[in-house]
Design an enzyme around this catalytic site. Sequence first.
Site, mmCIF file in Angstrom:
data_model
loop_
_atom_site.group_PDB
_atom_site.id
_atom_site.type_symbol
_atom_site.label_atom_id
_atom_site.label_comp_id
_atom_site.label_asym_id
_atom_site.label_seq_id
_atom_site.Cartn_x
_atom_site.Cartn_y
_atom_site.Cartn_z
ATOM 1 N N LYS A 34 -1.412 -9.426 2.645
ATOM 2 C CA LYS A 34 -0.780 -8.937 3.876
ATOM 3 C C LYS A 34 -1.721 -7.968 4.566
ATOM 4 C CE LYS A 34 2.714 -5.757 3.999
ATOM 5 N NZ LYS A 34 2.111 -4.730 4.895
ATOM 6 N N ASP B 287 0.837 -1.207 0.000
ATOM 7 C CA ASP B 287 0.000 0.000 0.000
ATOM 8 C C ASP B 287 0.870 1.256 0.000
ATOM 9 O OD1 ASP B 287 0.864 -0.065 2.610
ATOM 10 O OD2 ASP B 287 -1.129 -0.007 3.517
ATOM 11 N N GLU C 32 8.570 -4.245 11.180
ATOM 12 C CA GLU C 32 9.060 -2.959 10.647
ATOM 13 C C GLU C 32 9.506 -2.033 11.775
ATOM 14 O OE1 GLU C 32 6.589 -1.108 7.693
ATOM 15 O OE2 GLU C 32 7.779 0.757 7.710
ATOM 16 N N ASP D 205 -1.172 -6.222 -0.654
ATOM 17 C CA ASP D 205 -1.362 -5.556 0.636
ATOM 18 C C ASP D 205 -2.818 -5.095 0.784
ATOM 19 O OD1 ASP D 205 -0.194 -4.778 2.984
ATOM 20 O OD2 ASP D 205 0.924 -3.092 2.125
ATOM 21 N N GLU E 41 -2.029 -5.449 8.435
ATOM 22 C CA GLU E 41 -1.292 -4.889 9.569
ATOM 23 C C GLU E 41 -2.032 -5.121 10.878
ATOM 24 O OE1 GLU E 41 -0.494 -0.720 8.907
ATOM 25 O OE2 GLU E 41 0.537 -1.105 7.000
HETATM 26 O O1 KIV Z 1 3.344 -1.332 1.785
HETATM 27 C C1 KIV Z 1 4.539 -1.652 1.897
HETATM 28 O O2 KIV Z 1 5.379 -1.360 1.027
HETATM 29 C C2 KIV Z 1 4.938 -2.396 3.075
HETATM 30 C C3 KIV Z 1 6.394 -2.694 3.246
HETATM 31 C C4 KIV Z 1 7.113 -1.475 3.648
HETATM 32 C C5 KIV Z 1 6.627 -3.829 4.166
HETATM 33 O O3 KIV Z 1 4.127 -2.729 3.873
#
Ligand code: KIV
Length: 274
Positions: A122, A53, A191, A92, A124
């Site tokens: 992915k 994202d 992170e 993401d 968070e």
């Molecule tokens: O969105 C992204 O690029 C990320 C990475 C920094 C892990 O979540």
Amino acid sequence: MTESSWPQDRRITVRDLQAATDRGERWAMLTSYDALTAGIFERAGVRALLVGDTAAMVVYGHDSTIPVTMGQLIPLVQGVARGTRTALIVADLPLGSYQGPAERALDSAACYLKEGGAQAVKLEGGQAVLPAVQMITQAGIPVMGHLGLTPQSVHVLGGTRRVQGRGSAGDRLLEDARALQEAGAFAVVLEAIPAGLGTRVSEALSIPTVGIGAGGGCDAQILVWQDLAGLTTGHLPRFVKRYADLHDVLTRAAASYVNDVADGAYPAPEHCYT
Ligand code: KIV
């Protein structure tokens, strides 16, 4: 695991990533947002590509990841999928696409696989996203977690430059990591946390940890490709290593083109049709 152990004729799966980790091989991820760079990174040996994202910032020009939508990310996932043959593609989930009822998270994840061509998603967060992680993984979709500095929570964390997990917060992060593994996550991004905590979490989990500012004790590493290639400028986080200076290369190429056009040096006879 040697180069030949990685599949050459099919997509890498989360099981391949786990096998590499179990054998003690460190593997690399990068972000990617288009077919051309995705193909380059795959040929360079990057095993998994994240359509992050962060596209909100590096593609769409926002100053945080918050505004980007699935509608804006799906075409980028499609491009990365079309540009690759073997890399595992992780898409993401943006803010708002997986919070609330777990069914919403499943719908979003399924959409990335069905429309985008991704193989994993992915998201968070820790405890709060466990129902979503469970529902998505139970539907057969691999989920990567993301702990520490979680940019979608910038307004709660107080900025995207703050190292997370110091002091007793480190114990909570470790618990979240364990809970994500228990819920079925196949890997966890860590992170901007102290290197010692990155090692602690990596030793405690059996699934791979993917560090970005989490030290050398993680099983894998990820960077935003524009940071790695030196396209981004200004004050970059401490964990960024610039492997090239594409900002300078592109600036000079564009300036030469401008001059050649002004001087009449471009197009030359060899660029013209007869
Ligand atoms: O969105 C992204 O690029 C990320 C990475 C920094 C892990 O979540």
